[in-house]
Design a protein around this motif. Structure first.
Motif, PDB file in Angstrom:
ATOM      1  N   SER A  39     -67.321 -75.687  95.527  1.00 38.77           N
ATOM      2  CA  SER A  39     -67.509 -76.379  94.247  1.00 38.77           C
ATOM      3  C   SER A  39     -67.894 -77.845  94.437  1.00 38.77           C
ATOM      4  CB  SER A  39     -66.226 -76.284  93.418  1.00 38.77           C
ATOM      5  OG  SER A  39     -65.137 -76.854  94.142  1.00 38.77           O
ATOM      6  N   ILE A  40     -67.436 -78.439  95.536  1.00 41.79           N
ATOM      7  CA  ILE A  40     -67.750 -79.846  95.798  1.00 41.79           C
ATOM      8  C   ILE A  40     -69.190 -80.005  96.305  1.00 41.79           C
ATOM      9  CG2 ILE A  40     -67.146 -81.871  97.184  1.00 41.79           C
ATOM     10  CD1 ILE A  40     -64.282 -80.827  97.282  1.00 41.79           C
ATOM     11  N   TYR A  41     -69.582 -79.088  97.206  1.00 42.55           N
ATOM     12  CA  TYR A  41     -70.894 -79.221  97.857  1.00 42.55           C
ATOM     13  C   TYR A  41     -71.986 -78.341  97.243  1.00 42.55           C
ATOM     14  CZ  TYR A  41     -68.250 -81.685 101.456  1.00 42.55           C
ATOM     15  OH  TYR A  41     -67.443 -82.573 102.118  1.00 42.55           O
ATOM     16  N   SER A  42     -71.678 -77.629  96.180  1.00 40.69           N
ATOM     17  CA  SER A  42     -72.660 -76.714  95.591  1.00 40.69           C
ATOM     18  C   SER A  42     -73.965 -77.397  95.185  1.00 40.69           C
ATOM     19  CB  SER A  42     -72.044 -75.988  94.388  1.00 40.69           C
ATOM     20  OG  SER A  42     -71.663 -76.918  93.380  1.00 40.69           O
ATOM     21  N   PRO A  43     -73.958 -78.636  94.647  1.00 41.25           N
ATOM     22  CA  PRO A  43     -75.245 -79.260  94.294  1.00 41.25           C
ATOM     23  C   PRO A  43     -76.158 -79.434  95.515  1.00 41.25           C
ATOM     24  CG  PRO A  43     -73.444 -80.412  93.213  1.00 41.25           C
ATOM     25  CD  PRO A  43     -72.814 -79.474  94.195  1.00 41.25           C
TER      26      PRO A  43
END
Length: 460
Positions: A39-43
């Motif tokens: 969720s933190i690195y998804s972008p």
């Protein structure tokens, strides 16, 4: 005027094709590395797959344009192109899937691994088109190539039979082996660099993208020859300077073939080829210097005992049972000390008794060494009266008698020795006796002199 744009964009394919690989591999690494923190690195992961999909699409388009404009066959590029398009679709699909997902998508690592597999296969097929099917395997040992299912092709250096070389077909027996070893890796049906196939007579006759490479009976007009003799740093020199270069004799043989008519079937003997031209390619059967017999190894403790007694003792090479024995550190060695060597009499092939206190009676003992190949008796008191005993040493090739009392008449005892090649008699009575050509072996007397030169009389 703008017709060049599409072919030019096609030629950018080798550059563009590396962009999607970098982006997509980066995205998959992030999936495995930060899976629990997706969720933190998804972008960042989504951006990697988006950029990977865009660059994969551009690479596919440029690859298709290169296929259309560069003369590649469909059978050669079809799987690479199809998988390139599939990589593009998979990349965009994975990006869209990640963008729509509210949380970590199910089986994300499996999907990432699947994408890496597609990229790997696509890249491998692209490498085959550029470098040939055997690009990775050609440097492997033949056994490993066969294990991997490859075609084992060993291009051996040209060798011709010395006895009936005239009967060898000039092209198939001499020219093609030279081309196979030096040119075939880049010019074959699977890798047609410059659209030129040098793996067959038909391919040579057909020529390449620049036209014919062969003009019968005119080597100077045949680029097959002229490009080989250009300076290595010349742009048109072939093979490229970072590749194996044909020998001068090989190039001369190709020249002679062209000037003789460049026939596919004519034999060497029918082409006015001199023996001097083909002599460098004759098969050379190298006879081992030391005897080819199996003997047991002398135990290491026995060798250590010899060293303790003052002998220099070692095997002639790793893995061999044969010994090199020297008395360089044992000048007090006499005939009576011979019993110290009897345990190794089968293994001794090199024996140096230089400077010892032996007499001619030692020849009786030396004759018991069946594999003796080199014998040095320099600076001893022997006079050669028992040299005939050496006829029992059937493998003796080199005999050193320098600085002894041996006279020329004693050397007659060695006449007809079955293996003797050279006898060295520097600073002996034999050295000053004149004629040396009457022996079955070569006699080195050391009586050498250089002709005077005009510069020898100049005073500086």
């Amino acid at each position: 005027m703008i017709d060049f744009i599409l072919p030019l964009f096609g030629r950018f394919h080798p550059i563009l094709v590396h962009l999607p690989i970098g982006f997509l591999v980066f995205g998959v690494i992030l999936i495995f590395w930060f899976g629990k923190k997706y969720s933190i690195y998804s972008p960042i992961i989504q951006l990697a797959f988006l950029l990977g999909g865009i660059s994969a699409g551009l690479a596919s388009i440029s690859g298709f344009l290169q296929y259309q404009n560069e003369g590649y066959g469909w059978e050669t590029v079809k799987f690479h192109l199809i998988l390139g398009i599939l990589t593009t679709i998979f990349s965009f699909g994975l990006w869209y899937h990640l963008k729509r997902a509210a949380s970590t998508p199910a089986q994300l690592k499996i999907k990432g691994a699947g994408l890496i597999m597609i990229i790997t296969i696509t890249g491998h097929l692209g490498g085959n088109i550029t470098h040939g099917d055997d690009y990775f395997t050609e440097v492997l040992p033949p056994e490993l190539q066969a294990l991997l299912g490859g075609e084992v092709s060993i291009n051996e250096p040209l060798e011709l039979p010395a006895d009936n070389w005239e009967e060898v077909a000039f092209y198939t027996g001499a020219v093609q082996p030279i081309l196979d070893q030096n040119c075939k890796s880049c010019h074959n049906p699977k890798k047609l660099k410059g659209e030129l196939d040098l793996s067959s007579f038909k391919g040579i006759q057909k020529g390449g993208e620049d036209g014919s490479v062969l003009t019968s009976k005119d080597a100077e007009e045949s680029s097959l020859f002229t490009r080989m003799i250009l300076p290595e740093d010349h742009d048109d020199h072939m093979p490229p300077k970072d590749k194996r270069q044909p020998r001068k004799e090989e190039i001369e043989l190709i020249k002679a073939w062209i000037e003789s008519g460049a026939s596919e079937s004519r034999k060497l003997g029918e082409s006015n080829i001199s023996e001097d031209m083909v002599e460098p390619f004759f098969k050379k059967i190298e006879k081992p210097f030391y005897p080819e017999v199996e003997v047991g190894k002398v135990p290491q403790d026995s060798i250590s005992k010899l060293k303790d007694r003052g002998f220099f003792a070692e095997v002639i090479k790793e893995g061999s049972s044969f010994l090199n024995i020297s008395c360089i550190n044992f000048p007090a060695f006499t005939n009576s000390n011979w019993n110290l060597l009897t345990s190794a009499q089968e293994q001794i092939v090199y024996l140096d008794l230089t400077g010892t206190a032996i007499t001619d009676a030692i020849f009786e003992s030396i004759s018991t060494l069946p594999n003796l190949t080199v014998l040095k008796l320099n600076k001893t008191s022997i006079d050669g009266s028992q040299l005939d005993k050496l006829s029992s040493n059937k493998n003796l090739k080199l005999l050193y008698l320098n600085e002894t009392k041996v006279a020329m008449d004693k050397l007659d005892k060695l006449q007809g020795h079955p293996a003797l090649e050279k006898v060295f008699v520097y600073n002996t009575p034999a050295a000053g006796s004149g004629e040396t050509s009457q022996f079955s072996f070569h006699l080195e007397t050391g009586n050498l002199s250089l002709p005077p030169l005009p510069t020898d009389t100049i005073v500086y």
